[in-house]
Every structure is written in C-alpha cells, then in structure tokens.
Design a protein around this motif. Sequence first.
Motif, PDB file in Angstrom:
ATOM      1  N   GLY A 119       0.819  -1.203   0.000  1.00  0.00           N
ATOM      2  CA  GLY A 119       0.000   0.000   0.000  1.00  0.00           C
ATOM      3  C   GLY A 119       0.845   1.240   0.000  1.00  0.00           C
ATOM      4  O   GLY A 119       2.074   1.188  -0.053  1.00  0.00           O
ATOM      5  N   ILE A 120       0.172   2.353   0.093  1.00  0.00           N
ATOM      6  CA  ILE A 120       0.827   3.635  -0.085  1.00  0.00           C
ATOM      7  C   ILE A 120       1.715   3.977   1.117  1.00  0.00           C
ATOM      8  O   ILE A 120       2.639   4.775   1.024  1.00  0.00           O
ATOM      9  CB  ILE A 120      -0.246   4.715  -0.394  1.00  0.00           C
ATOM     10  CG1 ILE A 120       0.329   5.777  -1.317  1.00  0.00           C
ATOM     11  CG2 ILE A 120      -0.869   5.276   0.851  1.00  0.00           C
ATOM     12  CD1 ILE A 120       0.331   5.371  -2.777  1.00  0.00           C
ATOM     13  N   ASN A 121       1.468   3.339   2.261  1.00  0.00           N
ATOM     14  CA  ASN A 121       2.317   3.591   3.435  1.00  0.00           C
ATOM     15  C   ASN A 121       3.410   2.545   3.616  1.00  0.00           C
ATOM     16  O   ASN A 121       4.157   2.576   4.585  1.00  0.00           O
ATOM     17  CB  ASN A 121       1.464   3.637   4.702  1.00  0.00           C
ATOM     18  CG  ASN A 121       0.448   4.763   4.630  1.00  0.00           C
ATOM     19  OD1 ASN A 121       0.769   5.854   4.173  1.00  0.00           O
ATOM     20  ND2 ASN A 121      -0.785   4.487   5.038  1.00  0.00           N
ATOM     21  N   ALA A 122       3.465   1.603   2.685  1.00  0.00           N
ATOM     22  CA  ALA A 122       4.515   0.583   2.767  1.00  0.00           C
ATOM     23  C   ALA A 122       5.834   1.188   2.288  1.00  0.00           C
ATOM     24  O   ALA A 122       5.880   2.347   1.872  1.00  0.00           O
ATOM     25  CB  ALA A 122       4.125  -0.619   1.919  1.00  0.00           C
ATOM     26  N   LYS A 123       6.899   0.379   2.359  1.00  0.00           N
ATOM     27  CA  LYS A 123       8.205   0.866   1.887  1.00  0.00           C
ATOM     28  C   LYS A 123       8.760  -0.082   0.838  1.00  0.00           C
ATOM     29  O   LYS A 123       8.284  -1.191   0.668  1.00  0.00           O
ATOM     30  CB  LYS A 123       9.194   0.900   3.069  1.00  0.00           C
ATOM     31  CG  LYS A 123       8.871   1.923   4.139  1.00  0.00           C
ATOM     32  CD  LYS A 123      10.055   2.003   5.113  1.00  0.00           C
ATOM     33  CE  LYS A 123       9.814   3.058   6.193  1.00  0.00           C
ATOM     34  NZ  LYS A 123       8.746   2.654   7.121  1.00  0.00           N
ATOM     35  N   GLY A 124       9.807   0.382   0.162  1.00  0.00           N
ATOM     36  CA  GLY A 124      10.574  -0.491  -0.723  1.00  0.00           C
ATOM     37  C   GLY A 124       9.733  -1.182  -1.780  1.00  0.00           C
ATOM     38  O   GLY A 124       8.864  -0.580  -2.404  1.00  0.00           O
ATOM     39  N   GLU A 125      10.003  -2.467  -1.959  1.00  0.00           N
ATOM     40  CA  GLU A 125       9.317  -3.269  -2.979  1.00  0.00           C
ATOM     41  C   GLU A 125       7.802  -3.271  -2.799  1.00  0.00           C
ATOM     42  O   GLU A 125       7.039  -3.356  -3.742  1.00  0.00           O
ATOM     43  CB  GLU A 125       9.813  -4.723  -2.924  1.00  0.00           C
ATOM     44  CG  GLU A 125      11.119  -4.958  -3.632  1.00  0.00           C
ATOM     45  CD  GLU A 125      11.033  -4.714  -5.142  1.00  0.00           C
ATOM     46  OE1 GLU A 125      10.159  -5.320  -5.787  1.00  0.00           O
ATOM     47  OE2 GLU A 125      11.830  -3.910  -5.652  1.00  0.00           O
ATOM     48  N   ARG A 126       7.365  -3.219  -1.537  1.00  0.00           N
ATOM     49  CA  ARG A 126       5.933  -3.331  -1.258  1.00  0.00           C
ATOM     50  C   ARG A 126       5.194  -2.076  -1.701  1.00  0.00           C
ATOM     51  O   ARG A 126       4.083  -2.134  -2.188  1.00  0.00           O
ATOM     52  CB  ARG A 126       5.726  -3.603   0.231  1.00  0.00           C
ATOM     53  CG  ARG A 126       6.415  -4.887   0.672  1.00  0.00           C
ATOM     54  CD  ARG A 126       6.149  -5.217   2.113  1.00  0.00           C
ATOM     55  NE  ARG A 126       6.618  -4.194   3.019  1.00  0.00           N
ATOM     56  CZ  ARG A 126       7.874  -4.031   3.397  1.00  0.00           C
ATOM     57  NH1 ARG A 126       8.809  -4.838   2.913  1.00  0.00           N
ATOM     58  NH2 ARG A 126       8.219  -3.084   4.235  1.00  0.00           N
ATOM     59  N   LEU A 127       5.855  -0.942  -1.538  1.00  0.00           N
ATOM     60  CA  LEU A 127       5.285   0.321  -2.012  1.00  0.00           C
ATOM     61  C   LEU A 127       5.338   0.374  -3.536  1.00  0.00           C
ATOM     62  O   LEU A 127       4.379   0.759  -4.207  1.00  0.00           O
ATOM     63  CB  LEU A 127       6.066   1.507  -1.431  1.00  0.00           C
ATOM     64  CG  LEU A 127       5.736   2.888  -2.004  1.00  0.00           C
ATOM     65  CD1 LEU A 127       4.298   3.271  -1.681  1.00  0.00           C
ATOM     66  CD2 LEU A 127       6.692   3.937  -1.462  1.00  0.00           C
TER      67      LEU A 127
END
Length: 287
Positions: free
Chosen positions: A248-256
């Motif tokens: 999601g939009i608050n994730a970081k790195g690959e997840r974002l």
Amino acid sequence: ALGTLDFSLLYDQENNALHCTINKAKGLKPMDHNGLADPYVKLHLLPGASKANKLRTKTLRNTLNPTWNETLTYYGITDEDMIRKTLRISVCDEDKFRHNEFIGETRIPLKKLKPNQTKNFNICLEKQLPIDKTEDKSLEERGRILVSLKYSSQKQGLLVGIVRCAHLAAMDANGYSDPYVKIYLKPDEDKKSKHKTAVKKKTLNPEFNEEFFYEIKHGDLAKKTLEVTVWDYDIGKSNDFIGGVVLGINAKGERLKHWFDCLKNKDKKIERWHTLTNELPGAVLSD
C-alpha cells in the motif's frame, strides 16, 4: 583431501529462480567399510533456518566418483537475496543404520553470480564450517509469497492474485505446514473484505493460483492497504500465523513500488515476490 565437486549456478532474474546443477564429484573420501561411499549433495541457503530452504540430490551407491547431472531449483529468489545470501553445498554419505555422514562442503556467496549467466565451478571440498546461529535468528524469514495485482478499468476494481509461496516456515511437528492465505483490503469498516484461499496440505511451497476481486474506484485505491497473511491450518485448535506482508501507499521499498506500479498501469497484471515477516502492524493475530 575430501574430493572435488563440479557444479554450475544460474540466476534467472526474470523468473526469480536460482538453478543449481550438480554435475559430478571426484575422489571423494571413502566413508564405508568397502572403501566406497553412498554420496548425495545437499543445498542450504544461508542465512535461513527453514527446512524448506534445503534441497538435495538423489543418493548414488558405492562410488567415490558420482555423476548426478541433477538440477535443483530455488524459487522466489530476489535481487536482494543475491546480494545477501550464501549457498552452502555439502556432500554427504547416506547411511542406512546411523546418521548420514558429512564428507565436505563449499560455500558460494550469491553476489559472485551475474544475472542470467551460467557460472561453472569445480572446487575442492572443505571441512565443515561453523554456521553462525546468532545471525540466523535476527534475519529469520518466514518465507516468500508471489502476489499479482491488476486494476481492471472494465470491471472497475482490483484483482489480487495469490500465486504461490516458497520456503515457508514449518509450523507442524512433521516439519511441514498446511498453509492457506487470507487477504483484507483495509480500512474495512464492515469487515467485508476478507478473502481466503484453499488450504494446501503438508507443504512449504504451496501453489494456490487463486484470484480475488475488490470492487473499488481507481481513485480510492491510494487510500487503501492490502494485508496478506499466511496461516497454517490446524484441526481442533487455533491456526498458526506464519507470516505476512502489507502492500500500500504507506509501505516501503518493494511493497510500495508494487502498489504504485499497479495504480500507475491500469489493466496490466503486475506480479512480484515479497518476503513475509512475522509482524504485521495492527493485525488481528487470530483466525
């Protein structure tokens, strides 16, 4: 002299796969009374303590010069793994009546490989090297999951594909798990967003190939997060949490990046491997 081992390694970057071809060994140290051995080769990715992380060849009987010509493959290997992990290759002697015996090993830091180029090795085996147990714990991974995302403008919604998992942590006494995957699109006021895959029995590398649909306006997706959790199904008691990942939009790195690529490229299916961790912010750890 413990003998030499001839093998090759290939990192297939596009498919996130590491192919290890074990060709042959020469001049292995005799382990049995008849002056021969029953050798097999075992692979282990370090750091990583999970059983699912180990692969092995077949055993060849009564030989000090075995030819296997066997390819063993790790799936869900990311560019980050290639920088950080080491492949440990051990040659062992299979024993019917007692513990299998260690003959020799070698270790290859994966950063020595160039993507999509086969590298051949022919090396002298070494005595057993100690494994640093402390580093294992802190980096303990719970496994990997391959997720696909696609925003369909025709259907006006998000298609989430749960494709497969790789080297999950074992939860059951038999050294396996009975995994299934659960997804939520949050915030989720009326608790309607839960979807579940089927349970796959006794495996640490389950293939699901299931797709779920959320009706949602493209503009609203940016405010949502997708919570993906993997569980071990248990009859008669509560299911064990294996690991999870939040996109999601608050994730970081690959997840974002995965979420962002999905928002940016409507009607295009985008598939990525993600590393499961054993903590989920604000997740309800019960099922």
